[in-house]
Design a protein around this motif. Structure first.
Motif, mmCIF file in Angstrom:
data_model
loop_
_atom_site.group_PDB
_atom_site.id
_atom_site.type_symbol
_atom_site.label_atom_id
_atom_site.label_comp_id
_atom_site.label_asym_id
_atom_site.label_seq_id
_atom_site.Cartn_x
_atom_site.Cartn_y
_atom_site.Cartn_z
ATOM 1 N N THR A 149 62.991 17.458 6.545
ATOM 2 C CA THR A 149 64.253 18.247 5.849
ATOM 3 C C THR A 149 63.714 19.761 5.615
ATOM 4 O OG1 THR A 149 65.334 16.696 6.162
ATOM 5 C CG2 THR A 149 66.155 18.638 5.511
ATOM 6 N N MET A 150 64.255 20.403 6.258
ATOM 7 C CA MET A 150 64.293 22.168 5.463
ATOM 8 C C MET A 150 65.436 22.592 5.381
ATOM 9 S SD MET A 150 60.767 23.834 8.128
ATOM 10 C CE MET A 150 61.734 23.400 9.189
ATOM 11 N N VAL A 151 65.907 23.484 4.528
ATOM 12 C CA VAL A 151 66.729 23.681 3.816
ATOM 13 C C VAL A 151 66.878 25.297 3.858
ATOM 14 C CG1 VAL A 151 68.910 24.193 3.042
ATOM 15 C CG2 VAL A 151 67.759 22.059 3.646
ATOM 16 N N SER A 152 66.811 26.232 4.158
ATOM 17 C CA SER A 152 66.814 28.131 3.640
ATOM 18 C C SER A 152 67.484 28.611 2.956
ATOM 19 C CB SER A 152 66.776 28.545 5.340
ATOM 20 O OG SER A 152 64.830 28.097 6.385
ATOM 21 N N VAL A 153 66.934 29.051 1.824
ATOM 22 C CA VAL A 153 67.558 29.990 1.363
ATOM 23 C C VAL A 153 67.678 31.600 1.561
ATOM 24 C CG1 VAL A 153 68.666 30.394 -1.216
ATOM 25 C CG2 VAL A 153 67.591 27.961 -0.580
ATOM 26 N N PRO A 154 68.841 31.566 1.571
ATOM 27 C CA PRO A 154 68.687 33.656 1.777
ATOM 28 C C PRO A 154 67.934 34.346 0.821
ATOM 29 C CG PRO A 154 70.591 32.932 3.202
ATOM 30 C CD PRO A 154 70.028 31.244 1.723
ATOM 31 N N ARG A 155 67.403 34.673 1.218
ATOM 32 C CA ARG A 155 66.747 35.816 0.096
ATOM 33 C C ARG A 155 67.870 36.922 -0.811
ATOM 34 N NH1 ARG A 155 64.140 41.263 3.508
ATOM 35 N NH2 ARG A 155 65.834 41.972 4.198
ATOM 36 N N ASP A 156 68.959 36.931 -0.383
ATOM 37 C CA ASP A 156 69.440 38.064 -0.864
ATOM 38 C C ASP A 156 70.623 37.238 -1.417
ATOM 39 O OD1 ASP A 156 68.442 40.481 0.407
ATOM 40 O OD2 ASP A 156 69.671 40.740 2.319
ATOM 41 N N THR A 157 71.053 35.693 -1.492
ATOM 42 C CA THR A 157 71.092 35.404 -2.277
ATOM 43 C C THR A 157 71.993 35.557 -3.322
ATOM 44 O OG1 THR A 157 70.744 32.787 -1.223
ATOM 45 C CG2 THR A 157 72.280 32.486 -2.726
ATOM 46 N N LYS A 158 73.256 35.608 -4.062
ATOM 47 C CA LYS A 158 73.474 36.275 -5.483
ATOM 48 C C LYS A 158 73.057 34.929 -5.901
ATOM 49 C CE LYS A 158 77.695 37.790 -7.898
ATOM 50 N NZ LYS A 158 77.525 36.805 -8.375
ATOM 51 N N ASP B 113 68.000 23.310 8.444
ATOM 52 C CA ASP B 113 68.898 23.767 7.797
ATOM 53 C C ASP B 113 69.193 25.043 7.613
ATOM 54 O OD1 ASP B 113 72.253 23.856 7.329
ATOM 55 O OD2 ASP B 113 72.249 21.623 6.894
ATOM 56 N N GLN B 114 70.450 25.958 7.141
ATOM 57 C CA GLN B 114 70.278 26.863 6.291
ATOM 58 C C GLN B 114 71.741 26.564 5.349
ATOM 59 O OE1 GLN B 114 71.003 29.489 10.089
ATOM 60 N NE2 GLN B 114 69.455 30.245 9.375
ATOM 61 N N LEU B 115 71.813 27.384 4.333
ATOM 62 C CA LEU B 115 72.537 27.896 2.864
ATOM 63 C C LEU B 115 73.032 28.871 3.646
ATOM 64 C CD1 LEU B 115 74.368 27.449 0.709
ATOM 65 C CD2 LEU B 115 71.691 29.153 -0.961
ATOM 66 N N HIS B 116 74.349 28.292 4.207
ATOM 67 C CA HIS B 116 75.353 30.430 4.643
ATOM 68 C C HIS B 116 76.270 31.278 3.871
ATOM 69 C CE1 HIS B 116 74.091 30.749 8.781
ATOM 70 N NE2 HIS B 116 73.965 29.128 8.889
ATOM 71 N N GLY B 117 76.250 31.970 3.695
ATOM 72 C CA GLY B 117 77.089 32.753 2.549
ATOM 73 C C GLY B 117 77.944 33.984 3.325
ATOM 74 N N THR B 118 78.519 34.945 2.512
ATOM 75 C CA THR B 118 79.110 36.074 3.245
ATOM 76 C C THR B 118 78.258 36.772 2.312
ATOM 77 O OG1 THR B 118 80.346 35.618 1.044
ATOM 78 C CG2 THR B 118 81.047 34.711 3.632
ATOM 79 N N SER B 119 78.429 38.282 3.522
ATOM 80 C CA SER B 119 77.993 39.168 2.681
ATOM 81 C C SER B 119 79.192 40.342 2.491
ATOM 82 C CB SER B 119 77.747 40.577 4.473
ATOM 83 O OG SER B 119 76.841 39.586 4.668
ATOM 84 N N GLN B 120 78.484 40.588 1.448
ATOM 85 C CA GLN B 120 79.165 41.719 0.091
ATOM 86 C C GLN B 120 78.058 42.459 -0.381
ATOM 87 O OE1 GLN B 120 82.176 39.691 -3.066
ATOM 88 N NE2 GLN B 120 81.917 37.630 -0.597
ATOM 89 N N ASN B 121 79.182 43.767 -0.890
ATOM 90 C CA ASN B 121 78.312 45.026 -1.679
ATOM 91 C C ASN B 121 78.931 45.000 -2.761
ATOM 92 O OD1 ASN B 121 78.260 47.353 -2.033
ATOM 93 N ND2 ASN B 121 76.714 47.927 -0.275
ATOM 94 N N ILE B 122 78.270 44.964 -3.100
ATOM 95 C CA ILE B 122 78.216 44.534 -5.136
ATOM 96 C C ILE B 122 77.490 46.220 -6.178
ATOM 97 C CG2 ILE B 122 78.368 43.592 -7.207
ATOM 98 C CD1 ILE B 122 78.365 41.212 -5.389
ATOM 99 N N ASP B 123 78.118 46.636 -6.186
ATOM 100 C CA ASP B 123 77.274 47.888 -7.164
ATOM 101 C C ASP B 123 76.312 48.485 -6.193
ATOM 102 O OD1 ASP B 123 78.731 47.409 -9.228
ATOM 103 O OD2 ASP B 123 77.394 45.840 -10.047
#
Length: 297
Positions: free
Chosen positions: A91-100, A261-271
């Motif tokens: 099982t492969m699960v990707s963690v996005p590089r931009d994860t906060k 599978d993939q870890l999915h988030g929402t894009s946000q601009n922080i600082d």
């Protein structure tokens, strides 16, 4: 600066799963340098593979071209890989590089954890994020993708969308053959993909599947000088050769059933920076995916 998600790291595990003691011997004699940056191997991996238990590794791909670099770079690829000999699945699960994440009381992207410390630091960041325990890591640089694909004689992929990049065009649902540099470009393209970085992650999986298919079709490739040289020059790991031997002996069927599978988030601009922010429910979902992959029978 070129950025890349390098998914062909799993090739090393697949090679171990697919072949046996002869490969172990050849790897031992030809790629000892993969431990040159970290003499300490992971005891957890040794204990679990000796007992034929599920193992969870972290695959890391840097955004630079040389492991001997003065500039360390970031890990634009972070993939949790669970190999379960009982359920015979990988099982492969990707963690996005931009994860906060919060790192030493500072907000950073998870791909920067490596540059702040080491591969072990990156592994700790993923463990903390997902509340899981990992048994080791494999690290490869950007140059390694091209060399590994060329070492297996290129790969065949079916493009999930129509696009053109670096002079080569792809048509949705049509298969095409890629050499190393073309696989690198196919893997790297992000801005023309409506799914952005998530779409790029899926294309990386296609390249990985192509490499696995080539290794299964021609198993002697894994002991070729080209493949072993590509591994030795571009890969570092804390997974011992003893663990590799155990994987080769007891985990081979798991390479026939690969789940993604993939870890999915929402894009946000922080600082002024763009982050992928993960909800508690999504983190819990992915935690459960990993744990279920480990415990499945």
């Amino acid at each position: 600066m070129k950025k890349i998600l390098v998914r062909v790291l799993l090739v090393l595990l697949v090679a171990a799963l697919g072949f046996g003691g002869f490969v172990y011997y050849m790897v031992h004699n030809s790629t000892s340098q993969i431990y040159s940056y970290n003499k300490k191997t992971n005891k957890s991996s040794d204990d679990k593979t000796a007992s034929k238990k599920s193992v969870a590794y972290l695959l890391l791909g840097t955004d630079t071209g040389e492991l001997g670099r003065s500039y360390k770079g970031r890990t634009d690829t972070m993939i949790v890989v669970v190999v379960n000999p009982k359920s015979k699945t990988t099982t492969m699960v990707s963690v996005p590089r931009d994860t906060k994440i919060d790192f030493d009381d500072v907000t950073i992207k998870i791909n920067a954890a490596y540059s702040y410390g080491s591969s072990a630091t990156a592994m700790s960041a993923v463990e903390k994020l997902l509340d899981i325990k990992l048994d080791g890591y494999l690290l490869v640089n950007m140059k390694g993708l091209e060399q590994l694909v060329d070492a297996v004689g290129g790969v065949t992929v079916t493009s999930p969308l129509t696009f053109t990049t670096e002079g080569k065009s792809y048509v949705k649902n049509e298969s095409t053959n890629l050499n190393g540099s073309e696989a690198l470009a196919f893997s790297r393209m992000r801005h023309e993909d409506p799914q952005g970085d998530y779409g790029r992650q899926m294309r990386q999986q296609l390249v990985l599947a192509g490499v696995i298919a080539k290794l299964k079709k021609n198993p002697t490739t894994v002991v070729s000088s080209g493949f072993l040289d590509a591994v030795g020059e571009n890969v570092r790991t804390d997974i011992s050769l003893g663990s590799v031997k155990n994987l080769a002996s007891d985990y081979r069927p798991a390479s026939d059933n690969i789940k993604s599978d993939q870890l999915h988030g929402t894009s946000q601009n922080i600082d002024g920076q763009s982050f992928e922010v993960m909800s508690d429910s999504e983190i819990t979902r992915v935690h459960n995916v990993v744990e279920q992959a480990i415990t499945a029978k």
